[in-house]
Scaffold this active site. Sequence first.
Site, mmCIF file in Angstrom:
data_model
loop_
_atom_site.group_PDB
_atom_site.id
_atom_site.type_symbol
_atom_site.label_atom_id
_atom_site.label_comp_id
_atom_site.label_asym_id
_atom_site.label_seq_id
_atom_site.Cartn_x
_atom_site.Cartn_y
_atom_site.Cartn_z
ATOM 1 N N ARG A 214 1.136 38.786 27.883
ATOM 2 C CA ARG A 214 2.504 39.770 27.114
ATOM 3 C C ARG A 214 1.081 39.302 25.566
ATOM 4 O O ARG A 214 1.342 40.512 25.018
ATOM 5 C CB ARG A 214 3.361 39.256 26.610
ATOM 6 C CG ARG A 214 4.336 39.892 28.917
ATOM 7 C CD ARG A 214 5.738 39.169 29.152
ATOM 8 N NE ARG A 214 5.883 39.457 30.258
ATOM 9 C CZ ARG A 214 7.246 40.388 30.435
ATOM 10 N NH1 ARG A 214 7.932 40.673 30.137
ATOM 11 N NH2 ARG A 214 7.236 40.083 31.628
ATOM 12 N N GLU B 59 3.163 34.644 32.045
ATOM 13 C CA GLU B 59 3.258 35.645 31.585
ATOM 14 C C GLU B 59 3.320 35.433 29.287
ATOM 15 O O GLU B 59 3.084 36.242 29.039
ATOM 16 C CB GLU B 59 5.290 35.241 30.991
ATOM 17 C CG GLU B 59 6.006 35.829 33.013
ATOM 18 C CD GLU B 59 5.798 37.125 32.921
ATOM 19 O OE1 GLU B 59 5.290 37.614 32.081
ATOM 20 O OE2 GLU B 59 6.077 36.720 34.336
ATOM 21 N N THR C 155 -3.518 43.367 32.793
ATOM 22 C CA THR C 155 -2.197 44.014 33.631
ATOM 23 C C THR C 155 -0.800 44.132 32.768
ATOM 24 O O THR C 155 -0.192 44.607 33.585
ATOM 25 C CB THR C 155 -1.465 42.661 34.560
ATOM 26 O OG1 THR C 155 -0.761 43.024 35.933
ATOM 27 C CG2 THR C 155 -1.231 41.580 34.016
ATOM 28 N N ASP D 59 0.055 40.156 43.226
ATOM 29 C CA ASP D 59 -0.462 41.388 42.971
ATOM 30 C C ASP D 59 -1.686 41.195 42.036
ATOM 31 O O ASP D 59 -2.781 41.450 42.264
ATOM 32 C CB ASP D 59 0.615 41.902 42.673
ATOM 33 C CG ASP D 59 1.343 40.978 41.117
ATOM 34 O OD1 ASP D 59 0.814 39.826 40.804
ATOM 35 O OD2 ASP D 59 2.096 41.582 40.692
ATOM 36 N N GLU E 175 4.408 50.229 37.770
ATOM 37 C CA GLU E 175 3.488 50.154 38.359
ATOM 38 C C GLU E 175 3.170 51.900 38.938
ATOM 39 O O GLU E 175 2.923 51.513 39.321
ATOM 40 C CB GLU E 175 3.535 49.574 39.968
ATOM 41 C CG GLU E 175 3.290 48.030 39.193
ATOM 42 C CD GLU E 175 4.930 47.631 38.483
ATOM 43 O OE1 GLU E 175 6.148 47.844 38.547
ATOM 44 O OE2 GLU E 175 4.372 46.350 37.858
HETATM 45 C C1 DMJ Z 1 4.401 43.079 34.644
HETATM 46 O O1 DMJ Z 1 4.978 42.433 33.467
HETATM 47 C C2 DMJ Z 1 2.781 42.951 35.212
HETATM 48 O O2 DMJ Z 1 2.232 44.049 34.728
HETATM 49 C C3 DMJ Z 1 2.971 41.846 35.830
HETATM 50 O O3 DMJ Z 1 1.169 41.843 35.997
HETATM 51 C C4 DMJ Z 1 3.913 42.193 37.244
HETATM 52 N N1 DMJ Z 1 4.565 42.637 36.902
HETATM 53 C C5 DMJ Z 1 5.531 43.012 35.113
HETATM 54 C C6 DMJ Z 1 5.646 44.617 35.430
HETATM 55 O O4 DMJ Z 1 6.440 45.270 36.653
#
Ligand code: DMJ
Length: 581
Positions: free
Chosen positions: A193, A189, A567, A318, A479
Amino acid sequence: MDKDAEANRHSPVSPEPTIPLGDQDGLPLLRGEQTLKGRLRTSWYRMDRIARLTTSLVVLILGGALVARVLIELFCPYDYWHNPQVTIPPKIDDDNHTAHTDKERRNAVRDAMRHAWSGYHKYAFGHDELLPVSNKSNDKWGGWGVTLIDALDTLYIMELYDEFNQGVTHVVDVDFSKATPGYTTPFFEMVIRSLAGLLTAYEMSLDKRLLAKAQQVGDVLMPAFSTSTGLPYPRVDVNAGVAVRASTVCLAEAGTVQLEYWKLSDLTGNPIYHQAAQRVVDILDHAEKPYKGLYPIWVDIATGKFSSGQITFGAQGDSWYEYMLKQYIYSGRTHDQYRRMYEESIDSMKQKMVKRSVFDDQMYYVGDLDFTAKKFSPKFQHLTCFVPGMLALGSKTLNRPDDLELAKQLTYTCFQMYNQTATGLGPEYVLFRDSSDKGLLPTNHKDDFDIEDLPAADSGEISKGYYLGYDRGYLLRPETAESIMILYRITGDVMYKEWGWQIFQAIEKWTKTPAGFSAYRDVMSTKRDSQLTDSMESFFLAETLKYLYLLFSPADYFSLDEYVFNTEAHPFKIQRGHAQT
Ligand code: DMJ
């Protein structure tokens, strides 16, 4: 030539003031025999003329420069002055109706961002999250101010420079070698982020202090890789400078840090970051899998072997799939390992995991698999709605036209998951009543998987055979907006803009609070006040609002040919070569 003209031609021209050649006492002097006084007066006169000319020139130049500066300040964005290499939004033709609508919508999304930021600034500045109903804050991500960091590049993209500067001024003083006492930091995370947020804020502003902070975050998280195999531990005790020991790590946690560490290596010139992250890809590439290209979500850290049969493109799996494609793009399409891995995965997903609803043949979805129990679960997660965007991007990058068709079908389902609820918000997941083979596609391999008959929550049917489960909440997730934005950019079909706008309006209507935006408990309930959960995750500012803003921006603004989005929607400049359309 007439007479007058002829006369004029010979008449004395001299408007020059007469400079007396004689002395004041009137004695005649021959030319060249001026007195000292006379010579001084002559040179004074000449100097005066030069001075007047020079002054006029200086006034003209300075005046011109001043007018030019005022015009540029008025009509060119901030970054033209400060960072000319940053992409400048092309001017939109406002006479054109669509462009005009786009501008209004883009401004509405920008207002939403400004609203979320100002609530965060007022009640939670420097803390991890704003609690948008109680006007309080939390530090559940370690107290580094994750909302602030995650939001920086969105502020920049939206040209909210005062807010961007507020954030930068704070973040350059954060000591990332400390976290909330007694707290351990989630590795993945904080990479997607905080590390990514600082890297892109640096790439946009070229403020070196941000790169130094990004490197500090990268460094304090590096102990995660200190395992016998190199597969990372999921948490790091930043205060102690060590990782927290664990026996397993999930696929998304191990395999969604590569773009960020690669970019960190590229920007600092230090290869160790990329090497550590690449090792993870190599291990998982070579590990034995139940089916080519499909990776179970749990990995044994000590052995590098998969320790379950669960396979999903939703939670915990994912972004691993997403990063194979995105690393290939980031490498300027030169690193063939990623292309091979991505194509194997997508081909197998289409064979085993994509289905069409028995009750509505327009509804395609991606379910989950359990290779151990031999079950296919007809559950479509909100998180999985990033897949259509990935397929569309992959189709463009790798010339896979069928993938674009599937992407369109899946985006339709993701949109319907919003469109068919009472609030217009999309739930965490839906369950398809699908216990037959009727919905199999030509790409599906008929095999020995049973389709699970999943229990629906009470009165949870949304429409034609698909149901809500027990988690009916909308967490402000990005998403669907992400896929809609990518589908619009790749197909040019304006229908996607209407879908995105409808979703934005639902977000404004149901989740907005005086301080920000709040996650919503049950998308089928219209009793708004009881449904707000007092939570605003940083991805709402980093992703949801950014993707919606880009949907209404010109396609060459942060173009998919020049940037690859991590992501968490942080756009990284493609460094190695240039992706071609
Ligand atoms: C985000 O923190 C990122 O996209 C992560 O890959 C999974 N999904 C969350 C938001 O839904």
